[in-house]
Design a protein around this motif. Structure first.
Motif, PDB file in Angstrom:
ATOM      1  N   LEU A   1       0.621  14.571   2.822  1.00 28.26           N
ATOM      2  CA  LEU A   1      -0.433  15.437   3.358  1.00 28.26           C
ATOM      3  C   LEU A   1      -0.080  15.948   4.751  1.00 28.26           C
ATOM      4  CD1 LEU A   1      -3.655  13.575   2.150  1.00 28.26           C
ATOM      5  CD2 LEU A   1      -2.826  15.816   1.388  1.00 28.26           C
ATOM      6  N   GLN A   2       0.689  15.204   5.494  1.00 26.98           N
ATOM      7  CA  GLN A   2       1.129  15.688   6.809  1.00 26.98           C
ATOM      8  C   GLN A   2       2.054  16.893   6.676  1.00 26.98           C
ATOM      9  OE1 GLN A   2       2.859  12.319   8.785  1.00 26.98           O
ATOM     10  NE2 GLN A   2       0.884  11.312   9.165  1.00 26.98           N
ATOM     11  N   GLN A   3       2.696  17.022   5.519  1.00 29.89           N
ATOM     12  CA  GLN A   3       3.572  18.161   5.265  1.00 29.89           C
ATOM     13  C   GLN A   3       2.817  19.366   4.697  1.00 29.89           C
ATOM     14  OE1 GLN A   3       6.798  17.974   6.255  1.00 29.89           O
ATOM     15  NE2 GLN A   3       6.216  15.929   6.995  1.00 29.89           N
ATOM     16  N   GLY A   4       1.574  19.159   4.238  1.00 33.41           N
ATOM     17  CA  GLY A   4       0.794  20.263   3.688  1.00 33.41           C
ATOM     18  C   GLY A   4      -0.075  19.807   2.528  1.00 33.41           C
ATOM     19  N   PRO A   5      -0.956  20.684   2.021  1.00 35.67           N
ATOM     20  CA  PRO A   5      -1.854  20.323   0.926  1.00 35.67           C
ATOM     21  C   PRO A   5      -1.087  19.987  -0.360  1.00 35.67           C
ATOM     22  CG  PRO A   5      -2.570  22.349   2.026  1.00 35.67           C
ATOM     23  CD  PRO A   5      -1.192  22.053   2.528  1.00 35.67           C
ATOM     24  N   LEU A   6      -1.749  19.223  -1.217  1.00 39.35           N
ATOM     25  CA  LEU A   6      -1.206  18.856  -2.524  1.00 39.35           C
ATOM     26  C   LEU A   6      -1.996  19.597  -3.596  1.00 39.35           C
ATOM     27  CD1 LEU A   6      -0.897  15.020  -1.892  1.00 39.35           C
ATOM     28  CD2 LEU A   6       0.877  16.770  -1.635  1.00 39.35           C
ATOM     29  N   ARG A   7      -1.315  20.015  -4.672  1.00 40.23           N
ATOM     30  CA  ARG A   7      -1.942  20.873  -5.671  1.00 40.23           C
ATOM     31  C   ARG A   7      -1.715  20.354  -7.088  1.00 40.23           C
ATOM     32  NH1 ARG A   7      -0.551  24.204  -1.437  1.00 40.23           N
ATOM     33  NH2 ARG A   7      -2.111  25.809  -0.903  1.00 40.23           N
ATOM     34  N   TRP A   8      -2.740  20.561  -7.910  1.00 41.06           N
ATOM     35  CA  TRP A   8      -2.681  20.292  -9.349  1.00 41.06           C
ATOM     36  C   TRP A   8      -3.274  21.480 -10.094  1.00 41.06           C
ATOM     37  CZ3 TRP A   8      -3.424  16.624  -5.731  1.00 41.06           C
ATOM     38  CH2 TRP A   8      -2.778  15.399  -5.856  1.00 41.06           C
ATOM     39  N   ASN A   9      -2.722  21.810 -11.247  1.00 35.52           N
ATOM     40  CA  ASN A   9      -3.309  22.821 -12.133  1.00 35.52           C
ATOM     41  C   ASN A   9      -4.312  22.161 -13.058  1.00 35.52           C
ATOM     42  OD1 ASN A   9      -1.615  24.823 -11.082  1.00 35.52           O
ATOM     43  ND2 ASN A   9      -0.042  24.466 -12.631  1.00 35.52           N
ATOM     44  N   LEU A  10      -5.500  22.742 -13.145  1.00 39.84           N
ATOM     45  CA  LEU A  10      -6.477  22.282 -14.131  1.00 39.84           C
ATOM     46  C   LEU A  10      -6.137  22.928 -15.467  1.00 39.84           C
ATOM     47  CD1 LEU A  10      -9.037  20.899 -15.134  1.00 39.84           C
ATOM     48  CD2 LEU A  10     -10.350  22.851 -14.248  1.00 39.84           C
ATOM     49  N   VAL A  11      -5.693  22.132 -16.429  1.00 44.25           N
ATOM     50  CA  VAL A  11      -5.276  22.624 -17.735  1.00 44.25           C
ATOM     51  C   VAL A  11      -6.334  22.251 -18.771  1.00 44.25           C
ATOM     52  CG1 VAL A  11      -3.508  22.528 -19.523  1.00 44.25           C
ATOM     53  CG2 VAL A  11      -2.854  22.453 -17.101  1.00 44.25           C
ATOM     54  N   ILE A  12      -6.858  23.250 -19.447  1.00 43.83           N
ATOM     55  CA  ILE A  12      -7.854  23.056 -20.493  1.00 43.83           C
ATOM     56  C   ILE A  12      -7.161  23.170 -21.850  1.00 43.83           C
ATOM     57  CG2 ILE A  12     -10.040  23.848 -21.467  1.00 43.83           C
ATOM     58  CD1 ILE A  12     -10.258  22.808 -18.590  1.00 43.83           C
ATOM     59  N   VAL A  13      -7.354  22.181 -22.704  1.00 43.89           N
ATOM     60  CA  VAL A  13      -6.775  22.176 -24.043  1.00 43.89           C
ATOM     61  C   VAL A  13      -7.898  22.301 -25.065  1.00 43.89           C
ATOM     62  CG1 VAL A  13      -5.366  20.907 -25.705  1.00 43.89           C
ATOM     63  CG2 VAL A  13      -4.864  20.742 -23.259  1.00 43.89           C
ATOM     64  N   GLU A  14      -7.774  23.293 -25.961  1.00 46.21           N
ATOM     65  CA  GLU A  14      -8.790  23.518 -26.986  1.00 46.21           C
ATOM     66  C   GLU A  14      -8.490  22.720 -28.247  1.00 46.21           C
ATOM     67  OE1 GLU A  14     -10.407  27.391 -27.987  1.00 46.21           O
ATOM     68  OE2 GLU A  14      -9.232  28.265 -26.357  1.00 46.21           O
ATOM     69  N   ALA A  15      -9.537  22.166 -28.839  1.00 42.20           N
ATOM     70  CA  ALA A  15      -9.393  21.472 -30.114  1.00 42.20           C
ATOM     71  C   ALA A  15      -9.362  22.477 -31.255  1.00 42.20           C
ATOM     72  CB  ALA A  15     -10.540  20.499 -30.317  1.00 42.20           C
ATOM     73  N   ALA A  16      -8.693  22.122 -32.329  1.00 42.27           N
ATOM     74  CA  ALA A  16      -8.714  22.895 -33.561  1.00 42.27           C
ATOM     75  C   ALA A  16      -9.651  22.193 -34.546  1.00 42.27           C
ATOM     76  CB  ALA A  16      -7.308  23.002 -34.149  1.00 42.27           C
ATOM     77  N   PRO A  17     -10.147  22.902 -35.556  1.00 43.43           N
ATOM     78  CA  PRO A  17     -10.991  22.243 -36.557  1.00 43.43           C
ATOM     79  C   PRO A  17     -10.294  21.024 -37.147  1.00 43.43           C
ATOM     80  CG  PRO A  17     -11.040  24.617 -36.858  1.00 43.43           C
ATOM     81  CD  PRO A  17      -9.996  24.349 -35.812  1.00 43.43           C
ATOM     82  N   GLY A  18     -11.020  19.933 -37.185  1.00 47.46           N
ATOM     83  CA  GLY A  18     -10.465  18.700 -37.720  1.00 47.46           C
ATOM     84  C   GLY A  18      -9.899  17.761 -36.684  1.00 47.46           C
TER      85      GLY A  18
ATOM     86  N   ASP B   1       0.828  -1.214   0.000  1.00 44.73           N
ATOM     87  CA  ASP B   1       0.000   0.000   0.000  1.00 44.73           C
ATOM     88  C   ASP B   1       0.859   1.258   0.000  1.00 44.73           C
ATOM     89  OD1 ASP B   1      -2.355  -1.617   0.264  1.00 44.73           O
ATOM     90  OD2 ASP B   1      -1.918  -1.803   2.400  1.00 44.73           O
ATOM     91  N   TYR B   2       1.955   1.226  -0.752  1.00 42.19           N
ATOM     92  CA  TYR B   2       2.911   2.335  -0.638  1.00 42.19           C
ATOM     93  C   TYR B   2       2.332   3.650  -1.147  1.00 42.19           C
ATOM     94  CZ  TYR B   2       4.426   3.327  -5.434  1.00 42.19           C
ATOM     95  OH  TYR B   2       4.483   3.760  -6.728  1.00 42.19           O
ATOM     96  N   LEU B   3       1.414   3.623  -2.103  1.00 41.36           N
ATOM     97  CA  LEU B   3       0.827   4.871  -2.601  1.00 41.36           C
ATOM     98  C   LEU B   3       0.021   5.561  -1.499  1.00 41.36           C
ATOM     99  CD1 LEU B   3      -0.337   3.930  -6.215  1.00 41.36           C
ATOM    100  CD2 LEU B   3       1.475   5.535  -5.578  1.00 41.36           C
ATOM    101  N   ARG B   4      -0.754   4.775  -0.760  1.00 34.05           N
ATOM    102  CA  ARG B   4      -1.522   5.363   0.347  1.00 34.05           C
ATOM    103  C   ARG B   4      -0.593   5.892   1.430  1.00 34.05           C
ATOM    104  NH1 ARG B   4      -3.070   3.128   5.066  1.00 34.05           N
ATOM    105  NH2 ARG B   4      -2.634   1.005   4.341  1.00 34.05           N
ATOM    106  N   GLU B   5       0.435   5.137   1.735  1.00 36.83           N
ATOM    107  CA  GLU B   5       1.379   5.571   2.760  1.00 36.83           C
ATOM    108  C   GLU B   5       2.105   6.850   2.341  1.00 36.83           C
ATOM    109  OE1 GLU B   5       3.750   2.116   2.983  1.00 36.83           O
ATOM    110  OE2 GLU B   5       2.242   0.902   4.031  1.00 36.83           O
ATOM    111  N   ASP B   6       2.495   6.908   1.066  1.00 37.44           N
ATOM    112  CA  ASP B   6       3.166   8.105   0.558  1.00 37.44           C
ATOM    113  C   ASP B   6       2.224   9.305   0.593  1.00 37.44           C
ATOM    114  OD1 ASP B   6       5.328   9.462  -1.354  1.00 37.44           O
ATOM    115  OD2 ASP B   6       3.363   9.731  -2.304  1.00 37.44           O
TER     116      ASP B   6
END
Length: 368
Positions: free
Chosen positions: A258-275, A248-253
């Motif tokens: 989280l004990q060191q502080g919040p975790l952050r991700w940027n929400l990135v929006i990618v636009e399609a071009a015609p075609g 369960d190393y992912l949960r442990e990590d």
């Protein structure tokens, strides 16, 4: 109330002719047949959501657990939009200062007791609920595109990938036949073999590989895809580390981070071009498409999935607020249908006491 005698001045109503009765019976039969067909009770060769979930289970369902991405943890936090987000979509999540988020981090596969280090795919599901009660649900994965372009192709991939009881590995002949019919899956295989494994849920990028439509305040529409890109630096997981990692190393990590502080991700929006292919999630869009940072996801806490808020949530990616609309991607529709079947099965199993008690699951996780 007494029955009135027949009116002698009114002639008796003639019986309904047999052709009319036959027509009514035919209509009723057709309606019943259509209902049974849609439910998957007849036409067994037709691909239905229950058949697709059966293939995901592979003959070994785990009662009370999600049928896919069965192992994970609940997480909670909030989302804050960027200043440019409101110009992309009129969804309230992009105009109010902060939106509460509860979600789930998980690994790919149908085994809730799988080894974290052996799971190639990592996933992030989110539920954002705005002040006016609208909901935006996302279900994202670490792969950059989907293996196949149709639900039927996905079903065939599941069947071809099923381990042979004699060898414990997929039948090479079945897999070769699948790839010959669905050559787009070779791109996914190449990614799985060559892309480095992330060492943490926290430094993984999660991609919504399906296209959606953003609608702005003026009613203008644009096709988009989105990703959650981590602010934590990427760190690869070596083969040696994979072999030595705790189950369960992912949960442990995650808990340690989280004990060191919040975790952050940027929400990135990618636009399609015609075609650009907007109805085929197996094809990536070119790298030069416009990208917009629409906000930041902040996760502050985690809880066991057996007792956390994410346990009873169906993270159906077709649940979107005003300002976000669906594309015609058939995989997107299939995901909604299969998620619903999976949700109903595990809820029914829990109601019938077929699932292990939450306390037992939590104790088993803690003992690892």
């Amino acid at each position: 109330m007494p029955t009135l005698p027949p009116d002698p001045l009114m002639p008796p109503k003639p019986p309904m002719p047999w052709p009319a009765l036959a027509a009514i019976a035919t209509i009723v039969l057709l309606l019943a047949t259509a209902f049974a067909w849609a439910a998957g009770w007849i036409g067994r060769d037709r691909l239905t959501a229950p058949r697709l979930v059966d293939a995901i289970e592979g003959g070994k369902p785990y009662a009370g657990f999600r049928r896919a991405h069965s192992k994970g943890v609940c997480v909670a936090g909030y989302f804050e939009p960027s200043t440019q987000a409101a110009a992309l979509s009129r969804a309230q999540v992009f105009s109010q200062p902060r939106t509460a988020v509860q979600g789930r981090l998980s690994i790919g596969g149908a085994d809730p007791y799988a080894l974290d280090a052996q799971a190639r795919v990592r996933s992030l599901a989110l539920l954002l609920k705005t002040e006016n009660g609208q909901e935006w649900r996302m279900a994202m994965n670490s792969f950059p595109f989907f293996p196949v372009s149709t639900p039927a192709g996905f079903h065939k991939q599941l069947v071809a990938s099923r381990p042979d009881p004699a060898t414990g590995k997929p039948d090479p002949a079945k897999m070769a036949a699948f790839l010959a019919e669905h050559p787009e899956a070779k791109r996914f295989q190449a990614w799985a073999k060559s892309a480095p494994w992330s060492s943490s849920w926290a430094n993984t990028a999660y991609n919504g590989v399906n296209a959606f439509r953003f609608v702005d305040a003026a009613g203008r529409e644009r096709f988009v895809r989105w990703s959650m890109e981590p602010q934590a630096p990427f760190e690869p997981l070596s083969e040696a580390e994979r072999q030595q990692a705790n189950p369960d190393y992912l949960r442990e990590d995650l808990q340690a981070r989280l004990q060191q502080g919040p975790l952050r991700w940027n929400l990135v929006i990618v636009e399609a071009a015609p075609g650009d292919p907007v109805d085929d999630p197996s094809q990536a869009w070119p790298e030069n498409r416009p990208r917009h940072i629409a906000g930041v996801l902040v996760l502050k806490t985690s809880q066991p999935q057996a007792t956390g808020q994410c346990r009873d949530v169906n993270y159906d990616p077709t649940v979107v607020p005003d300002g976000i609309a669906l594309s015609s991607d058939p995989i997107l529709a299939a995901r909604a249908a299969t998620y619903s079947v999976s949700f109903n099965r595990r809820e029914r199993e829990t109601a019938r006491n077929q699932a292990p008690p939450a306390t037992a699951v939590t104790a088993q996780e803690a003992a690892r």
